[in-house]
Design an enzyme around this catalytic site. Structure first.
Site, PDB file in Angstrom:
ATOM      1  N   ASN A  51      37.001  37.161  45.793  1.00  0.00           N
ATOM      2  CA  ASN A  51      37.706  37.897  44.743  1.00  0.00           C
ATOM      3  C   ASN A  51      36.744  38.568  43.771  1.00  0.00           C
ATOM      4  OD1 ASN A  51      40.859  37.706  44.438  1.00  0.00           O
ATOM      5  ND2 ASN A  51      40.200  35.796  45.374  1.00  0.00           N
ATOM      6  N   LYS A 176      35.897  24.293  50.571  1.00  0.00           N
ATOM      7  CA  LYS A 176      37.046  25.146  50.264  1.00  0.00           C
ATOM      8  C   LYS A 176      37.593  25.674  51.576  1.00  0.00           C
ATOM      9  CE  LYS A 176      38.593  29.427  48.099  1.00  0.00           C
ATOM     10  NZ  LYS A 176      38.218  30.731  47.505  1.00  0.00           N
TER      11      LYS A 176
END
Length: 327
Positions: A51, A176
């Protein structure tokens, strides 16, 4: 040496990097405002990830963003909040260098993605990929989280066996999973929460999905929270979902679980809208619904939000934004 700022269970947000329209220069004021806003909402901070358009940034921009973020946290009373910073790149040597530079700039932890550029050569070569990560883990001056995101790594996708092997390294503190693999996350969590593992690996290991749309199921499945780009827009709502879910699981109450499910309904709808909108859409949502200038524009070749994306977000974020404003 353990970092001074402990990493804890909870929800974390991979911040977008706001660029100014026209010049595409980094807007450091907007970064600092967003960091402070998220920390005030009890949302953890992740910098220089997907992001954050890390692949679009120069080395100097990377370190300047880390320093600006640390400064924003400290001057707003969040000296205890750690910085998890993306350091993954195409080679082990360069990734290690970025880990050192991140630490020097104020990072407490690193998160490293697979080297996807040469996926055609190493994508199925588990020995080569394991060697890459072990070199990074051996040499990084800060603890490292493994980032499994096939979509951003040319399809490289680690299974729970591979991740469990990496989890044995003393400098590996988590994973993650932006692969929507809840079963994978459960197996890895069960493995790293076993008494035998904890004796071998005294540092806590964290398993964090890369989405918020199944946060409650992930917590049921032993995972520790999530890292979600939707946190850029609705941090308080996602934190509320996390706290309600933890409370429901702790008490076992039907009413408490129903409350958590209601919040999960809201977050799942919003999370899917943000996923469909992409980085340009996330930046538009920040500017349109939160504060003008917080989002900025993406760097080319990423597109800005189209009219269709804007219309979709207006519908997909409606309930979540109403809830966000109510708390």
């Amino acid at each position: 040496m353990a970092p001074q700022r402990p990493f804890i269970d909870g929800v974390y947000c991979p911040l977008i990097t706001p660029f100014k329209a026209g010049s595409e220069d980094v807007d450091f004021e907007a970064i600092q405002a967003q960091v402070a806003r998220l920390a005030a909402a009890d949302m953890g901070i992740v910098l220089l990830g997907t992001n954050g358009e890390a692949s679009h940034l120069s080395d100097k921009e990377r370190t300047d963003i880390i320093r600006a973020s640390r400064e924003a946290l400290d001057k707003n009373g969040f000296t205890h909040v750690p910085l998890l910073v993306g350091t993954g790149t195409g080679s082990a040597k360069e990734t290690v260098r970025l880990c050192f530079e991140a630490k020097d700039a104020g990072a407490d932890y690193a998160i490293t993605i697979s080297p996807g550029y040469f996926s055609f050569a190493v994508g199925r070569d588990k020995k080569a990929l394991k060697s890459y990560f072990l070199e990074v883990l051996d040499k990084s001056p800060i603890p490292v989280m493994i980032y499994n995101f096939p979509g951003a790594a040319a399809g490289i996708d680690f299974d729970s066996d591979f991740l469990s092997e990496l989890a044995e390294h003393q400098n590996c503190f988590g994973a993650k999973l932006t692969c929507a693999g809840i079963g994978k996350g459960h197996r890895l969590s069960a493995y790293t929460q076993s008494e035998a593992y904890k004796k071998r690996h005294p540092t806590k290991f964290f398993v964090l999905p890369g989405f918020a749309d199944y946060l409650l199921p992930a917590l049921v499945s032993r995972q520790n929270g999530c890292i979600t780009g939707t946190g850029n827009v609705i941090p308080k709502t996602i934190v509320a979902l996390y706290k309600a879910s933890v409370h429901a699981l702790k008490t076992g109450g039907v009413a408490e679980m129903n409350k958590a499910l209601e919040l999960q309904d809201i977050v799942s709808e919003a999370d899917w809208a943000i996923v469909k909108a992409g980085i340009g859409g996330t930046k538009y949502a920040l500017d349109q619904y939160i504060q003008q200038g917080l989002g900025g524009v993406p760097r080319s070749p990423l597109p800005v939000a189209t009219d269709e994306i804007k219309a979709m977000l207006e519908i997909g974020l409606k309930r979540a934004l109403e809830y966000e404003k109510s708390i």
